[in-house]
Scaffold this motif. Structure first.
Motif, PDB file in Angstrom:
ATOM      1  N   UNK A  31       7.498  18.645  -8.882  1.00  0.00           N
ATOM      2  CA  UNK A  31       6.531  19.636  -8.388  1.00  0.00           C
ATOM      3  C   UNK A  31       5.868  19.126  -7.103  1.00  0.00           C
ATOM      4  N   UNK A  32       5.432  20.045  -6.268  1.00  0.00           N
ATOM      5  CA  UNK A  32       4.900  19.674  -4.954  1.00  0.00           C
ATOM      6  C   UNK A  32       3.686  18.744  -5.039  1.00  0.00           C
ATOM      7  N   UNK A  33       2.811  18.941  -6.040  1.00  0.00           N
ATOM      8  CA  UNK A  33       1.654  18.051  -6.144  1.00  0.00           C
ATOM      9  C   UNK A  33       2.084  16.614  -6.476  1.00  0.00           C
ATOM     10  N   UNK A  34       3.122  16.466  -7.261  1.00  0.00           N
ATOM     11  CA  UNK A  34       3.674  15.142  -7.554  1.00  0.00           C
ATOM     12  C   UNK A  34       4.236  14.515  -6.278  1.00  0.00           C
ATOM     13  N   UNK A  35       4.911  15.315  -5.469  1.00  0.00           N
ATOM     14  CA  UNK A  35       5.472  14.811  -4.215  1.00  0.00           C
ATOM     15  C   UNK A  35       4.381  14.305  -3.284  1.00  0.00           C
ATOM     16  N   UNK A  36       3.293  15.079  -3.184  1.00  0.00           N
ATOM     17  CA  UNK A  36       2.181  14.691  -2.308  1.00  0.00           C
ATOM     18  C   UNK A  36       1.614  13.344  -2.750  1.00  0.00           C
ATOM     19  N   UNK A  37       1.329  13.205  -4.030  1.00  0.00           N
ATOM     20  CA  UNK A  37       0.733  11.961  -4.538  1.00  0.00           C
ATOM     21  C   UNK A  37       1.709  10.798  -4.379  1.00  0.00           C
ATOM     22  N   UNK A  38       2.981  10.998  -4.711  1.00  0.00           N
ATOM     23  CA  UNK A  38       3.976   9.933  -4.579  1.00  0.00           C
ATOM     24  C   UNK A  38       4.051   9.445  -3.135  1.00  0.00           C
ATOM     25  N   UNK A  39       4.130  10.380  -2.200  1.00  0.00           N
ATOM     26  CA  UNK A  39       4.260   9.999  -0.789  1.00  0.00           C
ATOM     27  C   UNK A  39       3.033   9.243  -0.292  1.00  0.00           C
ATOM     28  N   UNK A  40       1.851   9.636  -0.757  1.00  0.00           N
ATOM     29  CA  UNK A  40       0.633   8.922  -0.355  1.00  0.00           C
ATOM     30  C   UNK A  40       0.599   7.515  -0.946  1.00  0.00           C
ATOM     31  N   UNK A  41       0.994   7.382  -2.196  1.00  0.00           N
ATOM     32  CA  UNK A  41       1.037   6.058  -2.825  1.00  0.00           C
ATOM     33  C   UNK A  41       2.087   5.200  -2.115  1.00  0.00           C
ATOM     34  N   UNK A  42       3.226   5.794  -1.835  1.00  0.00           N
ATOM     35  CA  UNK A  42       4.296   5.087  -1.128  1.00  0.00           C
ATOM     36  C   UNK A  42       3.807   4.598   0.239  1.00  0.00           C
ATOM     37  N   UNK A  43       3.139   5.462   0.975  1.00  0.00           N
ATOM     38  CA  UNK A  43       2.614   5.097   2.289  1.00  0.00           C
ATOM     39  C   UNK A  43       1.631   3.920   2.165  1.00  0.00           C
ATOM     40  N   UNK A  44       0.776   3.981   1.163  1.00  0.00           N
ATOM     41  CA  UNK A  44      -0.186   2.903   0.923  1.00  0.00           C
ATOM     42  C   UNK A  44       0.544   1.588   0.641  1.00  0.00           C
ATOM     43  N   UNK A  45       1.521   1.638  -0.268  1.00  0.00           N
ATOM     44  CA  UNK A  45       2.226   0.417  -0.660  1.00  0.00           C
ATOM     45  C   UNK A  45       2.975  -0.202   0.511  1.00  0.00           C
ATOM     46  N   UNK A  46       3.565   0.636   1.350  1.00  0.00           N
ATOM     47  CA  UNK A  46       4.328   0.112   2.480  1.00  0.00           C
ATOM     48  C   UNK A  46       3.438  -0.531   3.539  1.00  0.00           C
ATOM     49  N   UNK A  47       2.148  -0.281   3.483  1.00  0.00           N
ATOM     50  CA  UNK A  47       1.234  -0.960   4.395  1.00  0.00           C
ATOM     51  C   UNK A  47       1.178  -2.457   4.085  1.00  0.00           C
ATOM     52  N   UNK A  48       1.556  -2.830   2.889  1.00  0.00           N
ATOM     53  CA  UNK A  48       1.415  -4.215   2.446  1.00  0.00           C
ATOM     54  C   UNK A  48       2.739  -4.944   2.288  1.00  0.00           C
ATOM     55  N   UNK A  49       3.823  -4.299   2.614  1.00  0.00           N
ATOM     56  CA  UNK A  49       5.122  -4.933   2.422  1.00  0.00           C
ATOM     57  C   UNK A  49       5.401  -5.967   3.502  1.00  0.00           C
ATOM     58  N   UNK A  50       6.234  -6.910   3.146  1.00  0.00           N
ATOM     59  CA  UNK A  50       6.674  -7.906   4.117  1.00  0.00           C
ATOM     60  C   UNK A  50       8.054  -7.499   4.626  1.00  0.00           C
ATOM     61  N   UNK A  51       8.389  -7.917   5.805  1.00  0.00           N
ATOM     62  CA  UNK A  51       9.726  -7.652   6.337  1.00  0.00           C
ATOM     63  C   UNK A  51       9.995  -6.178   6.558  1.00  0.00           C
ATOM     64  N   UNK A  52      11.206  -5.766   6.194  1.00  0.00           N
ATOM     65  CA  UNK A  52      11.640  -4.391   6.466  1.00  0.00           C
ATOM     66  C   UNK A  52      11.194  -3.399   5.397  1.00  0.00           C
ATOM     67  N   UNK A  53      10.571  -3.866   4.344  1.00  0.00           N
ATOM     68  CA  UNK A  53      10.047  -2.974   3.321  1.00  0.00           C
ATOM     69  C   UNK A  53      11.029  -2.616   2.228  1.00  0.00           C
ATOM     70  N   UNK A  54      12.267  -2.998   2.374  1.00  0.00           N
ATOM     71  CA  UNK A  54      13.265  -2.596   1.392  1.00  0.00           C
ATOM     72  C   UNK A  54      13.092  -3.307   0.060  1.00  0.00           C
ATOM     73  N   UNK A  55      12.298  -4.369   0.032  1.00  0.00           N
ATOM     74  CA  UNK A  55      11.999  -5.019  -1.237  1.00  0.00           C
ATOM     75  C   UNK A  55      11.109  -4.128  -2.104  1.00  0.00           C
ATOM     76  N   UNK A  56      10.599  -3.056  -1.503  1.00  0.00           N
ATOM     77  CA  UNK A  56       9.770  -2.092  -2.236  1.00  0.00           C
ATOM     78  C   UNK A  56      10.606  -1.082  -3.010  1.00  0.00           C
ATOM     79  N   UNK A  57      11.911  -1.026  -2.747  1.00  0.00           N
ATOM     80  CA  UNK A  57      12.727  -0.007  -3.413  1.00  0.00           C
ATOM     81  C   UNK A  57      12.681  -0.085  -4.938  1.00  0.00           C
ATOM     82  N   UNK A  58      12.886  -1.237  -5.554  1.00  0.00           N
ATOM     83  CA  UNK A  58      12.834  -1.268  -7.029  1.00  0.00           C
ATOM     84  C   UNK A  58      11.487  -0.814  -7.606  1.00  0.00           C
ATOM     85  N   UNK A  59      10.349  -1.304  -7.085  1.00  0.00           N
ATOM     86  CA  UNK A  59       9.075  -0.814  -7.631  1.00  0.00           C
ATOM     87  C   UNK A  59       8.861   0.679  -7.372  1.00  0.00           C
ATOM     88  N   UNK A  60       9.314   1.163  -6.225  1.00  0.00           N
ATOM     89  CA  UNK A  60       9.162   2.586  -5.922  1.00  0.00           C
ATOM     90  C   UNK A  60      10.046   3.421  -6.850  1.00  0.00           C
TER      91      UNK A  60
END
Length: 120
Positions: A31-60
């Motif tokens: 649902x669209x509200x889930x997409x909005x929240x997921x994308x915002x959380x994803x954006x937040x998490x990627x602010x803290x990633x090291x390197x290219x960010x692909x190590x975030x794929x499993x947690x995401x």
């Protein structure tokens, strides 16, 4: 040897991109509200990633699974994560096993301190 490392790197980048695109296709099914929240959380998490960010794929991917389960059970997204999405995102960051920029910054700080103290 160097060429082999470069080839392996690009193979991994391609595999990561394929996986990311699969995750984004799954996200579009929510649902669209889930997409909005997921994308915002994803954006937040990627602010803290090291390197290219692909190590975030499993947690995401785990987060996406969590969201899919919530949507399948007709749980409103803000009931699933709480009204304070920022706190949810921060808690998610602390629970993640991915290498984050925070970890890298702490490591570098500790190295600088050790180097400076050992010179005294």
């Amino acid at each position: 040897m160097k060429n082999k490392n470069v080839i392996n790197y690009f193979k991994q980048v391609h595999a990561d991109k394929v996986e990311y695109n699969k995750q984004m296709a799954r996200l579009k099914e929510l649902p669209s509200d889930y997409q909005v929240v997921y994308k915002e959380v994803q954006k937040f998490l990627w602010e803290f990633t090291a390197g290219d960010g692909m190590d975030m794929l499993p947690p995401m991917l785990e987060l996406l699974d969590f969201f899919e389960e919530g949507a399948a059970n007709n749980i409103p997204v803000l009931q699933l994560v709480g009204e304070d999405v920022g706190s949810f995102a921060e808690n998610t960051l602390h629970e993640m096993q991915a290498k984050t920029r925070i970890n890298e910054l702490k490591r570098k700080m500790n190295e600088r301190i050790a180097k400076k103290i050992s010179k005294e």
